[in-house]
Enzyme design. Structure first.
Site, short mmCIF file in Angstrom:
data_model
loop_
_atom_site.label_atom_id
_atom_site.label_comp_id
_atom_site.label_asym_id
_atom_site.label_seq_id
_atom_site.Cartn_x
_atom_site.Cartn_y
_atom_site.Cartn_z
N GLU A 432 0.84 -1.20 0.00
CA GLU A 432 0.00 0.00 0.00
C GLU A 432 0.88 1.25 0.00
O GLU A 432 1.70 1.45 0.89
CB GLU A 432 -0.88 -0.02 1.26
CG GLU A 432 -1.66 1.25 1.48
CD GLU A 432 -2.35 1.29 2.85
OE1 GLU A 432 -2.14 0.37 3.66
OE2 GLU A 432 -3.08 2.26 3.10
N ASP A 505 -1.26 -1.05 5.79
CA ASP A 505 -1.22 -0.50 7.14
C ASP A 505 -2.25 -1.18 8.05
O ASP A 505 -3.25 -1.70 7.58
CB ASP A 505 -1.53 1.01 7.11
CG ASP A 505 -0.40 1.79 6.48
OD1 ASP A 505 0.73 1.27 6.45
OD2 ASP A 505 -0.66 2.92 6.01
N ASP A 507 -4.40 0.11 9.76
CA ASP A 507 -5.47 1.06 10.09
C ASP A 507 -6.69 0.79 9.21
O ASP A 507 -6.75 -0.20 8.49
CB ASP A 507 -4.97 2.50 9.91
CG ASP A 507 -4.50 2.76 8.48
OD1 ASP A 507 -4.73 1.89 7.60
OD2 ASP A 507 -3.91 3.83 8.23
N ASP A 509 -7.90 2.32 6.54
CA ASP A 509 -7.64 2.31 5.10
C ASP A 509 -6.97 1.01 4.68
O ASP A 509 -7.30 0.42 3.65
CB ASP A 509 -6.74 3.49 4.70
CG ASP A 509 -7.55 4.77 4.56
OD1 ASP A 509 -8.79 4.68 4.63
OD2 ASP A 509 -6.93 5.84 4.39
#
Ligand code: TSJ
Length: 640
Positions: A432, A505, A507, A509
């Site tokens: 990513e 990640d 998180d 996203d």
């Protein structure tokens, strides 16, 4: 009569009973699938199923499910209770039979008392066998009866406590046995979703949940007079898609002992969402009810399309996938003798169901189209567009194939390839963001590790037509790098990497990207998952440091351990993203095969634990669960 009941005669039957429940304790997996979370929750469903049967018999209106502070669960209905007498054949109280005699579903001899089974057809006796204790209060015919069991054996015998004071119904409280289950913690959301699904499937039944375990009491009250119609409305509302015609189409038919209900509405998305159930159990692999529904849909659309000239004489007939684009539908059948096929027992086999569902759906659609010509036009035009997109996708695919034959389809520019040519040894990291991609390129072992940074948002293939998937700038580099083609042209022998590692990640996203990629692989390169080529990288969540010493932690618990290890005043810093790590850190924590952890993604994750197949999942789902959810949907929806 009540004297007899108070002092039941224990004979040979009882010995068999105990052996039966002992077998359940020895091999719980055979009866409830797993002893992990799925199996644990199954205990509740087994009990509630019986109360739902009572409700469907019109004998009870409300079912209460209560999570007690001591970890036990109570299920109570306001029905007739279990008949209070002795079971003729067994010579013990019927209530005790229900909780101690293993049965394979179906009717009991003698009293004719039937206990319905859940998915595995095992019922209350299995719950008893796998519980530390079970307490019963059975109010029936004006009398109140109690009994208590410990690990399946009578602890406090069946007893008539006298007048029930107007109460009626069965109260079952059980505490799952920690010797059996990996975890004995019930997840409120999991049960809530399943209960909501059951409330939709059984119109008018009220199911209330009460969680008394926390500081504050949590409660939900589920009752849908609209039943399956409300189910479709709810699904469409949670899909963030807009309906393209005003009403939910609904049909119910009965034939002999069988009932079938279908409810559907089209929305402006491109996905197909069809949930099928047999006897209130999700049939994630479909079966005859699913097949009957789909064939009726295709036939009704083609007939109407020809009749009204929406399909021109030069047009081909609609294919099934065309008429299912943007559909949201629930099919529910109930029949006494359901036959299940396939390994997961999640596919209905009764052939009489196919023709029955086919005929009621076809009839209803014809009627709906005739009465609502504007809606019919809107829906069929969507199918027509879908058919055109399908044709465009085929052409686009042919184009890419022709290109690759000519050798002009090269590797994507952003790919940092590896040197190794033995596919078994190679790894492709899908990373990513360009910055993390840069770090990964710097630190990788270029002998066998290739890096492909992902640009921008990954396409949501759920919301996209196939022709757009083939030409999408976030997906084409992946398709090119893997080399094995997609959809019909997929050829695993052309795969260029043995491991494909998604590195995003930790998180929201990142989890979104993981889900989108997994969805893409599941939909278009399913075999990569089936054959165990897809992995998830596990970057650390925290850096814990004190002076020059630093440690990485992959969970909150580990963070605390690391702080303790380094001494009290060590500091912990949460990584906001992969990009924050320098190349060395990325290598040692996430990419070095000697030190990293990567998670293999399996289809079994999705299919093995059938208990998790509640179609209604909360919004805040972790990736794994979301993936299971996605797969559960695909399993019913896809013919690929
Ligand atoms: F199975 C169970 F024990 F786990 C259980 C059964 C759990 C709960 C919460 C409820 C029930 C249950 C069973 N509720 N209601 C009934 N009803 C009967 O067993 C019953 C009563 C009367 C007659 C009849 O024909 O008169 C028939 C049945 C099946």
């Amino acid at each position: 009569m009540s004297e007899e009941i108070k002092n039941p005669v224990y004979d040979d039957n009882q010995i068999q009973v105990l052996e039966g429940l002992e077998a359940v304790r020895k091999r719980p997996g055979m009866y409830i699938g797993t002893t992990s979370e799925g199996g644990l929750h199954h205990l509740i469903y087994e009990i509630v199923d019986n109360a739902i049967d009572e409700a469907m018999a019109g004998a009870c209106s409300t079912i209460d499910v209560t999570f007690m502070p001591d970890g036990s669960v109570a299920v109570q209905d306001d029905g007739r209770g279990v008949p209070g007498g002795m079971h003729q054949k067994m010579g013990i109280p019927t209530l005790e039979v229900v909780f101690t005699v293993l049965h394979a579903g179906g009717k009991f001899g003698g009293s004719g008392y039937k206990i319905s089974g859940g998915l595995h057809g095992v019922g209350a006796s299995v719950v008893n066998a796998l519980s530390e204790w079970v307490e019963l209060e059975n109010c029936t015919d004006g009398q109140r009866y109690t009994e208590r069991f410990v690990r399946g054996k009578v602890d406090v015998p069946f007893k008539c406590e006298g007048d029930a004071g107007g109460k009626h119904g069965l109260y079952v409280r059980f505490k799952p046995d920690a010797e059996i289950f990996e975890t004995v913690h019930f997840n409120y959301e999991t049960v809530l979703n399943r209960m909501r699904e059951q409330a939709f499937l059984n119109a008018g039944v009220r199911i209330r949940l009460h969680d008394l375990r926390g500081e504050e009491i949590v409660e939900d009250d589920l009752c849908y007079e609209g039943g399956l119609k409300s189910f479709v409305e709810y699904l469409n509302a949670t899909k963030h898609a807009d309906a393209i015609h005003p009403d939910v189409i609904y049909v119910k038919g009965e034939k002999g002992d069988m009932t079938a209900e279908v409810s559907l509405q089209y929305n402006d998305s491109y996905t197909e969402t069809i949930y099928t159930f047999a006897n209130n159990m999700a049939t994630v692999e479909g079966g005859t009810h699913d097949a009957g529904f789909k064939s009726a849909l295709t036939k009704a659309f083609n007939d109407y399309g020809r009749k009204k000239g929406i399909l021109k004489s030069s047009d081909d007939n609609f294919k099934g996938e065309d008429v299912r684009e943007g559909i949201c539908a629930v099919v529910s059948v109930k029949l006494p003798d359901a036959q299940f096929e396939s390994q997961t027992k999640a596919k209905l086999g009764n052939s009489e169901v196919r023709t029955f569902v086919d005929s009621i759906v076809k009839q209803k659609l014809e009627e709906y189209f005739d009465e609502n010509p504007a809606a019919a036009k809107t829906i069929l035009e969507k199918s027509l567009e879908a058919a055109r997109a399908r044709e465009a996708a085929r052409k686009a695919r042919e184009q890419t194939r022709r290109k690759s034959v000519l050798g002009s389809s090269s590797l994507p520019g952003k790919l940092a390839d590896c040197h190794e040519r033995n596919v078994e040894l190679t790894e492709l990291y899908l990373v990513e963001g360009d910055s993390a991609g840069g770090s990964a390129k710097d630190c990788r072992d270029s002998r066998f590790q290739a890096i492909l940074p992902l640009r921008g948002k990954v396409l949501n293939v759920e919301k996209t037509r196939l022709d757009k998937v083939y030409s999408n700038p976030s997906l084409t580099p992946i398709i090119q790098a893997l080399g094995c083609g997609i959809g019909d042209e997929f050829d695993i022998s052309k795969l260029r990497y043995g491991k494909i590692v998604i590195m995003a990640d930790a998180d929201v996203d990142g989890s979104h990207i993981r889900i989108l990629l997994l969805t893409f692989f599941f939909r278009h390169m399913k075999k990569l998952i089936e054959d165990g080529h897809i992995f998830l990288a596990q970057p650390p969540l925290y850096k814990v440091y004190k002076g020059k010493n630093q440690l990485y932690a992959f969970s909150d618990e580990e963070r605390d351990e690391c702080i303790a290890k380094l001494g009290g005043n060590a500091e912990a810093e949460r990584y906001k993203g992969l990009g924050e790590m320098d190349p060395d850190q990325l290598w040692e924590t996430t990419m070095d095969p000697e030190r990293r952890t990567i998670l293999k993604v399996t289809i079994e994750d999705a299919l093995a634990c059938d208990e998790t197949f509640s179609v209604l999942m909360g919004d805040k789902v972790e990736p794994r669960r979301a993936f299971i959810e996605a797969n559960a949907k695909f399993a019913t929806n896809l013919d690929i």
